[in-house]
Motif scaffolding. Structure first.
Motif, PDB file in Angstrom:
ATOM      1  N   GLY A   1     -36.664  65.120   0.561  1.00 13.07           N
ATOM      2  CA  GLY A   1     -36.539  63.505   0.815  1.00 13.07           C
ATOM      3  C   GLY A   1     -35.676  63.066   0.111  1.00 13.07           C
ATOM      4  N   PRO A   2     -35.084  61.752   0.194  1.00 16.34           N
ATOM      5  CA  PRO A   2     -33.950  61.149  -0.516  1.00 16.34           C
ATOM      6  C   PRO A   2     -34.368  60.951  -1.962  1.00 16.34           C
ATOM      7  CG  PRO A   2     -34.846  59.650   1.189  1.00 16.34           C
ATOM      8  CD  PRO A   2     -35.776  60.974   1.380  1.00 16.34           C
ATOM      9  N   ASP A   3     -35.666  60.907  -2.266  1.00 15.74           N
ATOM     10  CA  ASP A   3     -36.395  60.785  -3.477  1.00 15.74           C
ATOM     11  C   ASP A   3     -36.267  62.111  -4.315  1.00 15.74           C
ATOM     12  OD1 ASP A   3     -38.452  61.647  -2.205  1.00 15.74           O
ATOM     13  OD2 ASP A   3     -39.612  59.781  -2.843  1.00 15.74           O
ATOM     14  N   GLY A   4     -35.924  63.127  -3.522  1.00 21.09           N
ATOM     15  CA  GLY A   4     -36.102  64.643  -4.233  1.00 21.09           C
ATOM     16  C   GLY A   4     -37.574  65.021  -4.069  1.00 21.09           C
ATOM     17  N   ARG A   5     -38.472  64.324  -3.581  1.00 21.56           N
ATOM     18  CA  ARG A   5     -40.021  64.945  -3.154  1.00 21.56           C
ATOM     19  C   ARG A   5     -39.746  65.703  -2.046  1.00 21.56           C
ATOM     20  NH1 ARG A   5     -43.384  59.366  -4.611  1.00 21.56           N
ATOM     21  NH2 ARG A   5     -42.827  59.516  -6.557  1.00 21.56           N
ATOM     22  N   ASN A   6     -41.044  66.505  -1.654  1.00 17.75           N
ATOM     23  CA  ASN A   6     -41.185  67.404  -0.709  1.00 17.75           C
ATOM     24  C   ASN A   6     -40.157  68.223  -0.569  1.00 17.75           C
ATOM     25  OD1 ASN A   6     -43.752  65.846   0.079  1.00 17.75           O
ATOM     26  ND2 ASN A   6     -42.420  64.330   0.960  1.00 17.75           N
ATOM     27  N   ALA A   7     -39.619  68.770  -1.527  1.00 23.12           N
ATOM     28  CA  ALA A   7     -38.439  70.016  -1.438  1.00 23.12           C
ATOM     29  C   ALA A   7     -39.066  71.267  -1.111  1.00 23.12           C
ATOM     30  CB  ALA A   7     -37.868  70.116  -2.952  1.00 23.12           C
ATOM     31  N   HIS A   8     -38.152  71.798  -0.154  1.00 21.79           N
ATOM     32  CA  HIS A   8     -38.618  73.231   0.190  1.00 21.79           C
ATOM     33  C   HIS A   8     -37.250  73.954   0.235  1.00 21.79           C
ATOM     34  CE1 HIS A   8     -37.698  71.020   3.976  1.00 21.79           C
ATOM     35  NE2 HIS A   8     -37.265  72.140   4.396  1.00 21.79           N
ATOM     36  N   VAL A   9     -37.300  75.368   0.364  1.00 24.09           N
ATOM     37  CA  VAL A   9     -36.181  76.006   0.189  1.00 24.09           C
ATOM     38  C   VAL A   9     -35.880  76.106   1.835  1.00 24.09           C
ATOM     39  CG1 VAL A   9     -35.484  78.598  -0.015  1.00 24.09           C
ATOM     40  CG2 VAL A   9     -36.968  77.455  -1.529  1.00 24.09           C
ATOM     41  N   LEU A  10     -34.664  76.184   1.886  1.00 25.15           N
ATOM     42  CA  LEU A  10     -34.017  76.370   3.462  1.00 25.15           C
ATOM     43  C   LEU A  10     -34.410  77.620   4.289  1.00 25.15           C
ATOM     44  CD1 LEU A  10     -32.263  75.099   5.918  1.00 25.15           C
ATOM     45  CD2 LEU A  10     -30.451  76.218   4.851  1.00 25.15           C
ATOM     46  N   ARG A  11     -34.198  78.775   3.357  1.00 27.70           N
ATOM     47  CA  ARG A  11     -34.483  80.139   3.907  1.00 27.70           C
ATOM     48  C   ARG A  11     -35.267  80.666   3.048  1.00 27.70           C
ATOM     49  NH1 ARG A  11     -29.990  83.648   5.608  1.00 27.70           N
ATOM     50  NH2 ARG A  11     -29.071  83.637   3.530  1.00 27.70           N
ATOM     51  N   ALA A  12     -36.566  80.765   3.269  1.00 25.36           N
ATOM     52  CA  ALA A  12     -37.571  81.359   2.341  1.00 25.36           C
ATOM     53  C   ALA A  12     -37.457  82.780   2.033  1.00 25.36           C
ATOM     54  CB  ALA A  12     -38.908  81.149   2.619  1.00 25.36           C
ATOM     55  N   ASP A  13     -36.791  83.785   3.100  1.00 27.24           N
ATOM     56  CA  ASP A  13     -36.798  85.114   2.957  1.00 27.24           C
ATOM     57  C   ASP A  13     -35.427  85.472   2.605  1.00 27.24           C
ATOM     58  OD1 ASP A  13     -35.249  84.027   5.383  1.00 27.24           O
ATOM     59  OD2 ASP A  13     -35.851  85.751   6.378  1.00 27.24           O
ATOM     60  N   SER A  14     -34.528  84.576   1.985  1.00 27.99           N
ATOM     61  CA  SER A  14     -33.115  85.038   1.560  1.00 27.99           C
ATOM     62  C   SER A  14     -33.141  85.393   0.213  1.00 27.99           C
ATOM     63  CB  SER A  14     -32.148  83.667   1.602  1.00 27.99           C
ATOM     64  OG  SER A  14     -30.850  83.767   0.944  1.00 27.99           O
ATOM     65  N   THR A  15     -32.252  86.430  -0.065  1.00 31.08           N
ATOM     66  CA  THR A  15     -32.143  87.079  -1.264  1.00 31.08           C
ATOM     67  C   THR A  15     -30.574  86.691  -1.817  1.00 31.08           C
ATOM     68  OG1 THR A  15     -31.597  89.235  -0.479  1.00 31.08           O
ATOM     69  CG2 THR A  15     -33.906  88.920  -1.063  1.00 31.08           C
ATOM     70  N   ALA A  16     -29.790  86.122  -1.141  1.00 32.15           N
ATOM     71  CA  ALA A  16     -28.484  85.973  -1.230  1.00 32.15           C
ATOM     72  C   ALA A  16     -28.372  84.517  -2.160  1.00 32.15           C
ATOM     73  CB  ALA A  16     -27.735  85.539   0.100  1.00 32.15           C
ATOM     74  N   THR A  17     -27.152  84.463  -2.938  1.00 30.51           N
ATOM     75  CA  THR A  17     -26.866  83.395  -3.619  1.00 30.51           C
ATOM     76  C   THR A  17     -26.130  82.291  -2.768  1.00 30.51           C
ATOM     77  OG1 THR A  17     -26.348  84.747  -5.773  1.00 30.51           O
ATOM     78  CG2 THR A  17     -25.255  82.529  -5.706  1.00 30.51           C
ATOM     79  N   GLU A  18     -26.740  81.162  -2.593  1.00 32.12           N
ATOM     80  CA  GLU A  18     -26.490  80.062  -1.745  1.00 32.12           C
ATOM     81  C   GLU A  18     -25.972  78.830  -2.355  1.00 32.12           C
ATOM     82  OE1 GLU A  18     -29.911  81.264   1.736  1.00 32.12           O
ATOM     83  OE2 GLU A  18     -30.226  79.436   0.619  1.00 32.12           O
ATOM     84  N   ARG A  19     -24.674  78.368  -1.711  1.00 30.96           N
ATOM     85  CA  ARG A  19     -24.045  77.287  -2.275  1.00 30.96           C
ATOM     86  C   ARG A  19     -23.452  76.479  -1.148  1.00 30.96           C
ATOM     87  NH1 ARG A  19     -25.804  78.987  -6.287  1.00 30.96           N
ATOM     88  NH2 ARG A  19     -24.876  79.460  -8.287  1.00 30.96           N
ATOM     89  N   ASP A  20     -22.899  75.203  -1.481  1.00 31.42           N
ATOM     90  CA  ASP A  20     -22.211  74.375  -0.611  1.00 31.42           C
ATOM     91  C   ASP A  20     -22.755  73.847   0.675  1.00 31.42           C
ATOM     92  OD1 ASP A  20     -20.282  75.240  -2.709  1.00 31.42           O
ATOM     93  OD2 ASP A  20     -19.595  76.852  -1.483  1.00 31.42           O
ATOM     94  N   PRO A  21     -24.039  73.243   0.740  1.00 33.36           N
ATOM     95  CA  PRO A  21     -24.589  72.835   1.866  1.00 33.36           C
ATOM     96  C   PRO A  21     -23.894  71.656   2.542  1.00 33.36           C
ATOM     97  CG  PRO A  21     -25.654  72.174   0.176  1.00 33.36           C
ATOM     98  CD  PRO A  21     -24.755  72.966  -0.553  1.00 33.36           C
ATOM     99  N   ALA A  22     -23.670  71.718   3.947  1.00 32.28           N
ATOM    100  CA  ALA A  22     -22.941  70.808   4.494  1.00 32.28           C
ATOM    101  C   ALA A  22     -23.550  70.483   5.934  1.00 32.28           C
ATOM    102  CB  ALA A  22     -21.132  71.036   4.863  1.00 32.28           C
ATOM    103  N   TRP A  23     -24.018  69.364   6.237  1.00 25.57           N
ATOM    104  CA  TRP A  23     -24.714  68.852   7.422  1.00 25.57           C
ATOM    105  C   TRP A  23     -24.061  68.645   8.635  1.00 25.57           C
ATOM    106  CZ3 TRP A  23     -30.221  68.350   7.708  1.00 25.57           C
ATOM    107  CH2 TRP A  23     -30.615  68.317   5.979  1.00 25.57           C
ATOM    108  N   SER A  24     -24.382  69.045   9.905  1.00 27.48           N
ATOM    109  CA  SER A  24     -23.610  68.889  11.075  1.00 27.48           C
ATOM    110  C   SER A  24     -23.731  67.335  11.076  1.00 27.48           C
ATOM    111  CB  SER A  24     -24.133  69.565  12.208  1.00 27.48           C
ATOM    112  OG  SER A  24     -25.597  69.180  12.416  1.00 27.48           O
ATOM    113  N   ALA A  25     -22.879  66.769  11.942  1.00 33.07           N
ATOM    114  CA  ALA A  25     -22.980  65.438  12.449  1.00 33.07           C
ATOM    115  C   ALA A  25     -24.354  64.911  12.987  1.00 33.07           C
ATOM    116  CB  ALA A  25     -21.910  64.885  13.422  1.00 33.07           C
TER     117      ALA A  25
END
Length: 152
Positions: free
Chosen positions: A55-79
């Protein structure tokens, strides 16, 4: 409205502090690569080598891909806020991926030699990114359709 603005301001301060502390360290740590969703109701970040949505306050955080083992960076939202492009390294260099904001329907966009980083969506649904073949070469811009295809 005031509460939402105060929460967003608090989150921005925390992110700024975390990024400042990470910049002082010799190795990357903490929250990196903050990206607000178009409606401002969600925040995507990179932390502990994963993409997190909160959320905008940093609460309710969750991993985008729970099954990923890769190093992930640089998220960008679609319009429309439905998809997230990001860079992921499975041990052979960073490639670009697109996933639904719920972490489902993951699609690999690039699979070329070198590193593909820092995706950014265009208004027509393409993704502009930087690529370098080796650490000794300059980064160059490329574009790829969000549905996949050959980068140009």
């Amino acid at each position: 409205m005031r509460r939402a603005l105060a929460g967003a301001a608090s989150a921005a301060v925390l992110i700024t502090l975390a990024l400042g502390l990470a910049a002082q360290s010799s190795s990357p740590s903490g929250i990196q690569d903050p990206a607000w969703s178009p409606d401002g109701k969600r925040l995507a970040t990179s932390s502990f080598d994963r993409i997190w949505i909160s959320g905008p306050d940093g609460r309710n955080a969750h991993v985008l891909r729970a099954d990923s083992t890769a190093t992930e960076r640089d998220p960008a939202w679609s319009a429309d806020g439905r998809r997230i492009a990001f860079a992921a390294d499975r041990g052979e260099g960073f490639d670009l991926f697109v996933a639904g904001a719920d972490g489902k329907d993951v699609r690999r966009l690039t699979d070329d030699e070198g590193d593909d980083r820092w995706p950014s969506w265009t208004r027509d649904g393409r993704i502009v990114f930087s690529r370098r073949i080796s650490p000794f070469e300059k980064w160059r811009f490329f574009v790829v359709d969000a549905r996949g295809g050959d980068p140009a």
